[in-house]
Every structure is written in structure tokens, then in C-alpha cells.
Design a protein around this motif. Structure first.
Motif, mmCIF file in Angstrom:
data_model
loop_
_atom_site.group_PDB
_atom_site.id
_atom_site.type_symbol
_atom_site.label_atom_id
_atom_site.label_comp_id
_atom_site.label_asym_id
_atom_site.label_seq_id
_atom_site.Cartn_x
_atom_site.Cartn_y
_atom_site.Cartn_z
ATOM 1 N N ASP A 211 -33.879 -9.649 26.568
ATOM 2 C CA ASP A 211 -34.282 -8.379 25.803
ATOM 3 C C ASP A 211 -33.426 -8.438 24.588
ATOM 4 O O ASP A 211 -32.123 -8.469 25.056
ATOM 5 C CB ASP A 211 -34.649 -7.234 26.447
ATOM 6 N N GLU B 105 -35.015 -9.467 35.172
ATOM 7 C CA GLU B 105 -35.814 -8.738 34.241
ATOM 8 C C GLU B 105 -35.054 -8.258 33.253
ATOM 9 O O GLU B 105 -34.023 -7.546 33.629
ATOM 10 C CB GLU B 105 -36.521 -7.815 34.925
ATOM 11 N N GLY B 106 -35.277 -8.373 31.916
ATOM 12 C CA GLY B 106 -34.464 -8.019 30.770
ATOM 13 C C GLY B 106 -33.441 -8.918 30.177
ATOM 14 O O GLY B 106 -32.801 -8.502 29.182
#
Length: 180
Positions: free
Chosen positions: A172, A168-169
């Protein structure tokens, strides 16, 4: 004519003695196999080295005498020089889960759904674990992904791809401004 894809197989360390020998940290499975690659070159191919003699020192370290390197001063000047050989000179992988890092460079990176997210720009190890540097599709930005079976469950060199299950991320955008 394109230059061959080179793979680093070692790095020259400190001089060993006074007759031109050097310590070499080998990146090959068998450190004494360095003598099989004739010749080895620098990364830019500007300088070639031929192993005249080699003996194991310990673990991944060997003592090497290169032809034309006859003095301690000549040996000291080589400290830190990387040793490379064409990828094609290396033995083939023994099974499908074995590959050379150089084989990964340029492979397409897909997510678990099959969407292309980029390509492998490099493989790094800064002292802890191996990392894949991924150049994101349509961008100059790169990110590092842990090169573990959990994050990279599929490496398909023959198919020209790796599959990533990104943490996750990972993709980003970085925050703007100075760190808080």
C-alpha cells in the motif's frame, strides 16, 4: 573491470591490550575461519588486512593481530571498521536451503501468482528479525518484508528469484501528511 561482490565477514571492535590486537565480531559460522581469508578489505577495498594471529575470545568474538598494526593507538583507530571478502572466496552452500545474504541482492521478487513485484534491494536486521528490502517494480520506493518461510516461501537463487506471499497492506502507498 567490475569490482568483486564483497561480503562482510566481521567488524573490528575495541583494542585488546597494548600490542595492536583488536577484538573482532565474526559473521562467519566458525569465527576462527577469518584467518583463512587473505587478505580481508574495507568495504571500498581501499585498505587490506592480513591476519597475523588469531585466537577465540568467546562465542562469535575473536582477538586478532593484523600485520602492520603494532600499537594500541593503531588498533583503536580501527574500531568499527568492517571486514569484507569477495563472495567467490566463501565456501559453497552445503544444501539448497542455505545461501548467503549477498546472493539474494538483485533477485527478482514474484508474488504467489508469478507476477513480478520488484527485486531484493538488501537484507537487513535491525535487532529483531531478518527483513528483505524490496524495490518495487517501476518505482524507487522500497518496502520491508519479514524474511520468514511464511512470507517468503521460495528462495531460488539458481533461478534468480524469490517468491513472496505478502502480508496485507505491504505494498500500500504510504499515507500523506503528518502522522495522526
Amino acid at each position: 573491470m567490475t569490482s568483486p561482490r564483497l561480503v562482510q565477514i566481521g567488524v573490528i571492535g575495541a583494542a585488546h591490550g597494548v600490542r595492536g590486537e583488536v577484538r573482532v565480531k565474526a559473521f562467519t559460522a566458525d569465527p576462527t575461519s577469518l584467518k583463512a581469508y587473505k587478505p580481508v578489505t574495507t568495504a571500498d577495498g581501499a585498505r587490506a588486512f592480513t591476519v597475523a594471529a588469531l585466537r577465540r575470545l568467546k562465542d562469535d568474538m575473536v582477538v586478532v593481530r593484523f600485520k602492520g598494526v603494532d600499537t594500541r593507538e593503531q588498533a583503536e583507530a580501527l574500531n568499527g571498521v568492517g571486514l569484507f571478502t569477495p563472495r567467490e572466496a566463501l565456501p559453497p552452500a552445503e544444501d539448497e536451503d542455505e545461501f548467503y545474504w549477498a546472493d539474494l541482492i538483485g533477485l527478482r521478487v514474484e508474488d504467489m501468482s508469478g507476477a513480478v513485484v520488484g527485486e531484493v534491494a538488501s537484507v537487513q536486521n535491525f535487532g529483531a528479525d531478518d527483513l528483505l528490502e524490496l524495490r518495487l517494480a517501476g518505482s524507487r520506493r522500497t518496502v520491508y518484508a519479514p524474511f520468514t518461510r511464511e512470507v517468503v516461501p521460495v528462495v531460488d537463487v539458481a533461478g534468480g528469484r524469490v517468491v513472496i506471499d505478502p502480508p496485507e497492506g505491504l505494498f500500500d502507498e504510504p499515507a500523506e501528511g503528518p502522522p495522526a
